[in-house]
Motif scaffolding. Structure first.
Motif, PDB file in Angstrom:
ATOM      1  N   UNK A 281      21.006  19.470  11.664  1.00 35.85           N
ATOM      2  CA  UNK A 281      19.621  19.587  12.117  1.00 35.85           C
ATOM      3  C   UNK A 281      19.458  20.920  12.830  1.00 35.85           C
ATOM      4  N   UNK A 282      18.413  21.664  12.455  1.00 32.21           N
ATOM      5  CA  UNK A 282      18.167  22.992  13.010  1.00 32.21           C
ATOM      6  C   UNK A 282      16.779  23.063  13.640  1.00 32.21           C
ATOM      7  N   UNK A 283      16.617  23.985  14.577  1.00 31.04           N
ATOM      8  CA  UNK A 283      15.285  24.269  15.121  1.00 31.04           C
ATOM      9  C   UNK A 283      14.489  25.068  14.090  1.00 31.04           C
ATOM     10  N   UNK A 284      13.186  24.782  14.027  1.00 28.70           N
ATOM     11  CA  UNK A 284      12.348  25.486  13.047  1.00 28.70           C
ATOM     12  C   UNK A 284      10.967  25.817  13.601  1.00 28.70           C
ATOM     13  N   UNK A 285      10.777  25.633  14.898  1.00 28.70           N
ATOM     14  CA  UNK A 285       9.466  25.906  15.476  1.00 28.70           C
ATOM     15  C   UNK A 285       9.556  26.162  16.964  1.00 28.70           C
ATOM     16  N   UNK A 286       8.376  26.352  17.584  1.00 30.16           N
ATOM     17  CA  UNK A 286       8.317  26.602  19.021  1.00 30.16           C
ATOM     18  C   UNK A 286       8.608  25.359  19.832  1.00 30.16           C
ATOM     19  N   UNK A 287       7.874  24.296  19.555  1.00 25.90           N
ATOM     20  CA  UNK A 287       8.175  23.005  20.171  1.00 25.90           C
ATOM     21  C   UNK A 287       9.085  22.252  19.215  1.00 25.90           C
ATOM     22  N   UNK A 288      10.252  21.851  19.683  1.00 26.33           N
ATOM     23  CA  UNK A 288      11.308  21.351  18.797  1.00 26.33           C
ATOM     24  C   UNK A 288      11.393  19.824  18.815  1.00 26.33           C
TER      25      UNK A 288
ATOM     26  N   UNK B  86      11.722  20.869  13.624  1.00 27.63           N
ATOM     27  CA  UNK B  86      13.102  20.678  13.169  1.00 27.63           C
ATOM     28  C   UNK B  86      13.164  20.686  11.648  1.00 27.63           C
ATOM     29  N   UNK B  87      14.340  21.038  11.131  1.00 26.67           N
ATOM     30  CA  UNK B  87      14.581  20.906   9.684  1.00 26.67           C
ATOM     31  C   UNK B  87      16.011  20.426   9.474  1.00 26.67           C
ATOM     32  N   UNK B  88      16.203  19.622   8.448  1.00 26.45           N
ATOM     33  CA  UNK B  88      17.529  19.077   8.118  1.00 26.45           C
ATOM     34  C   UNK B  88      18.049  19.813   6.894  1.00 26.45           C
ATOM     35  N   UNK B  89      19.227  20.419   7.036  1.00 26.49           N
ATOM     36  CA  UNK B  89      19.764  21.238   5.946  1.00 26.49           C
ATOM     37  C   UNK B  89      21.283  21.208   5.984  1.00 26.49           C
TER      38      UNK B  89
ATOM     39  N   UNK C 250       0.830  -1.199   0.000  1.00 26.14           N
ATOM     40  CA  UNK C 250       0.000   0.000   0.000  1.00 26.14           C
ATOM     41  C   UNK C 250       0.868   1.255   0.000  1.00 26.14           C
ATOM     42  N   UNK C 251       0.366   2.290  -0.637  1.00 26.44           N
ATOM     43  CA  UNK C 251       1.026   3.595  -0.619  1.00 26.44           C
ATOM     44  C   UNK C 251       0.216   4.529   0.277  1.00 26.44           C
ATOM     45  N   UNK C 252       0.946   5.178   1.201  1.00 21.94           N
ATOM     46  CA  UNK C 252       0.317   5.948   2.277  1.00 21.94           C
ATOM     47  C   UNK C 252       0.749   7.410   2.191  1.00 21.94           C
ATOM     48  N   UNK C 253      -0.178   8.314   2.525  1.00 22.76           N
ATOM     49  CA  UNK C 253       0.235   9.681   2.828  1.00 22.76           C
ATOM     50  C   UNK C 253      -0.128   9.971   4.283  1.00 22.76           C
ATOM     51  N   UNK C 254       0.810  10.615   4.966  1.00 19.96           N
ATOM     52  CA  UNK C 254       0.608  11.064   6.340  1.00 19.96           C
ATOM     53  C   UNK C 254       0.713  12.580   6.342  1.00 19.96           C
ATOM     54  N   UNK C 255      -0.320  13.239   6.841  1.00 18.48           N
ATOM     55  CA  UNK C 255      -0.373  14.694   6.803  1.00 18.48           C
ATOM     56  C   UNK C 255       0.051  15.252   8.158  1.00 18.48           C
ATOM     57  N   UNK C 256       0.987  16.214   8.135  1.00 20.44           N
ATOM     58  CA  UNK C 256       1.398  16.898   9.355  1.00 20.44           C
ATOM     59  C   UNK C 256       2.904  17.031   9.454  1.00 20.44           C
ATOM     60  N   UNK C 257       3.349  17.818  10.445  1.00 20.98           N
ATOM     61  CA  UNK C 257       4.788  18.094  10.559  1.00 20.98           C
ATOM     62  C   UNK C 257       5.290  18.122  11.995  1.00 20.98           C
ATOM     63  N   UNK C 258       4.463  17.714  12.955  1.00 19.83           N
ATOM     64  CA  UNK C 258       4.855  17.835  14.354  1.00 19.83           C
ATOM     65  C   UNK C 258       5.324  16.543  14.975  1.00 19.83           C
ATOM     66  N   UNK C 259       5.466  16.576  16.315  1.00 20.24           N
ATOM     67  CA  UNK C 259       5.857  15.386  17.048  1.00 20.24           C
ATOM     68  C   UNK C 259       4.821  14.282  16.956  1.00 20.24           C
ATOM     69  N   UNK C 260       3.553  14.656  16.926  1.00 16.56           N
ATOM     70  CA  UNK C 260       2.474  13.672  16.776  1.00 16.56           C
ATOM     71  C   UNK C 260       2.653  12.880  15.487  1.00 16.56           C
ATOM     72  N   UNK C 261       2.948  13.591  14.389  1.00 11.59           N
ATOM     73  CA  UNK C 261       3.108  12.914  13.112  1.00 11.59           C
ATOM     74  C   UNK C 261       4.378  12.062  13.096  1.00 11.59           C
ATOM     75  N   UNK C 262       5.412  12.503  13.808  1.00 17.27           N
ATOM     76  CA  UNK C 262       6.651  11.734  13.839  1.00 17.27           C
ATOM     77  C   UNK C 262       6.466  10.410  14.569  1.00 17.27           C
ATOM     78  N   UNK C 263       5.726  10.411  15.673  1.00 18.24           N
ATOM     79  CA  UNK C 263       5.503   9.145  16.369  1.00 18.24           C
ATOM     80  C   UNK C 263       4.576   8.239  15.570  1.00 18.24           C
ATOM     81  N   UNK C 264       3.588   8.808  14.874  1.00 18.33           N
ATOM     82  CA  UNK C 264       2.733   7.993  13.999  1.00 18.33           C
ATOM     83  C   UNK C 264       3.577   7.368  12.902  1.00 18.33           C
ATOM     84  N   UNK C 265       4.417   8.187  12.267  1.00 19.21           N
ATOM     85  CA  UNK C 265       5.263   7.702  11.179  1.00 19.21           C
ATOM     86  C   UNK C 265       6.144   6.549  11.636  1.00 19.21           C
ATOM     87  N   UNK C 266       6.806   6.715  12.764  1.00 20.83           N
ATOM     88  CA  UNK C 266       7.731   5.689  13.238  1.00 20.83           C
ATOM     89  C   UNK C 266       6.991   4.452  13.748  1.00 20.83           C
TER      90      UNK C 266
END
Length: 426
Positions: free
Chosen positions: A377-384, A370-373, A1-17
């Motif tokens: 790895x750099x901070x990119x938001x309020x909650x990091x 966070x952002x990877x560049x 199956x091919x999946x899309x996961x919407x979001x960019x926060x810690x919640x989405x990171x734990x879902x992804x992993x």
């Protein structure tokens, strides 16, 4: 199956992993993701709120299943658009998501169906004088809430009339929460122990996850401004089996049935923010998705495959699946940019003492702002970052989480040092 996961926060990171290990998943796209997504999914540079662009991407790439995690795309009807293209979704449609996107709708629903909640009145920008007259006669503290979505910050607890007046004028006249605050709810302040219970529901059945305790204030001792959440412990030490049974019969099932009766069948994760008062449990708020950072503390304790649960929810077969949790404790500490939830600086390099971190058992680090560049790895938001530890007892979970925190560094790093003390004091 091919999946899309919407979001960019810690919640989405734990879902992804959590879902990445499912053997049925061939490919995961995360929209837009963050600096921690790269090893698990392909990032797609589309805003989570650009629902038409997300729909077009899903169709073009033959997506089989979508997980819509944040509140904004749910409120904007992303699930409706995807389901119209025969793409299965985990997450409620726009009508069901209104239980979070409108506090006024949620309060009216509870009143209609006898679900326990604080007494309240509603006001709009045409009735500022009425709102001021109401708070002038209120007992304090009093709670003023923006009707719409406000990134978890649209709640003001006023200790006196001066603060209440400032909140009312700030919302209705000065647009401190934009359009979200053009209507407000003013409600009685409830005292007791606060509990979060998230629950899977397919609109027919409902299965609660492990309870948790969020820490919303920015500073130690529950002081400072409200935030999206500065840390979580799970399970909640005050949420007994007897209270859980009462909540199921008086709150959880009645809410699912109320939404169904209103033609708003809810399929996804329904979040119950509760207050355990001396008169029993009351609903403080609903969310139409996993809490953040509650998800980062609770999902690491889930034994059952998360994606299998999500598919059962989408297919309305939740009653056919058994959901189990580890008999352990979890402590999650949020690392934030100094100044959050007000003004803060981003772009600071984040470093990890990986040699020491690997020695600490049960620790997982979830990325939020966070952002990877250029290899860093750099901070990119309020909650990091969300730093979580799972252990056999609450004391060890807390100690391991803070041990991990001490091995992470970035300029102007801020965090609360008292997450988890309720477990220890009880």
């Amino acid at each position: 199956m091919k999946i899309i996961l919407i979001g960019s926060g810690g919640r989405e990171d734990v879902i992804l992993k959590s879902i990445a290990k499912n053997p049925d998943i061939e490919k995961i796209y995360i929209i837009p993701g963050n600096g921690g997504s790269l090893d698990y999914a392909e990032r797609v540079n589309i805003s989570a709120e650009d629902v038409d662009a997300i729909k077009d991407f899903a169709v073009k790439n033959d997506i089989d299943f979508a997980i819509v995690a944040p509140d904004d795309p749910l409120a904007l009807g992303l699930v409706d658009k995807l389901e119209a293209e025969n793409i299965k979704c985990f997450g409620p449609n726009k009508a069901a998501a209104e239980i979070e996107s409108s506090k006024i709708f949620a309060k009216a629903l509870m009143k209609k169906y006898g679900i326990p909640t604080a007494d309240y009145e509603t006001f709009n920008l045409d009735d500022i004088d009425g709102a001021l007259s109401y708070v002038a006669k209120s007992d304090y503290p009093v709670v003023i809430k923006a009707d719409g979505l406000a990134k978890g910050k649209g709640v003001i607890i006023a200790e006196n009339f001066k603060q209440a007046r400032e909140a009312v004028i700030g919302c209705l006249k000065n647009k401190m929460f934009g359009r979200s605050g053009e209507k407000i709810v003013i409600e009685k302040f409830l005292s007791g122990h606060e509990v979060t219970v998230m629950a899977f529901t397919d609109g027919e059945s409902i299965i609660p996850l492990m309870s948790s305790m969020d820490h919303k204030r920015a500073k130690d001792g529950n002081k400072g401004l409200n935030t999206g959440g500065m840390g979580v412990i799970a399970p909640n030490p005050f949420y007994t089996p007897e209270i859980a049974n009462e909540c199921m019969n008086k709150i959880f099932l009645p809410t699912v049935n109320a939404l169904k009766n209103e033609g708003r069948k809810f399929k996804g994760c329904l979040y119950f923010g509760l207050m355990l008062t001396n008169k029993g449990p009351y609903v403080i708020e609903y969310n139409s998705r996993f809490g953040d950072p509650e998800a980062e503390a609770v999902l690491p304790l889930l034994k059952t495959d998360l994606f299998e649960i999500m598919k059962a929810v989408a297919d309305e077969k939740l009653n056919q699946i058994k959901i189990e949790f580890e008999n352990k404790f979890s402590c999650c500490v949020i690392l934030a940019s100094g100044g959050y939830p007000e003004k803060y600086i981003t772009g600071n390099v984040i470093t990890f003492n990986n040699k020491e971190l690997k020695k600490i058992p049960g620790v997982k680090i979830f990325h939020a702002g966070t952002k990877f560049q250029d290899g860093k790895l750099y901070t990119s938001g309020g909650r990091v970052l969300a730093v979580n530890a799972v252990a056999d007892d609450p004391e060890t979970a807390r100690a391991n989480a803070y041990n991990a925190v001490n091995n992470i560094q970035f300029d102007n790093m801020a965090f609360r040092s008292d997450i988890g003390t309720a477990h220890i004091k009880k």
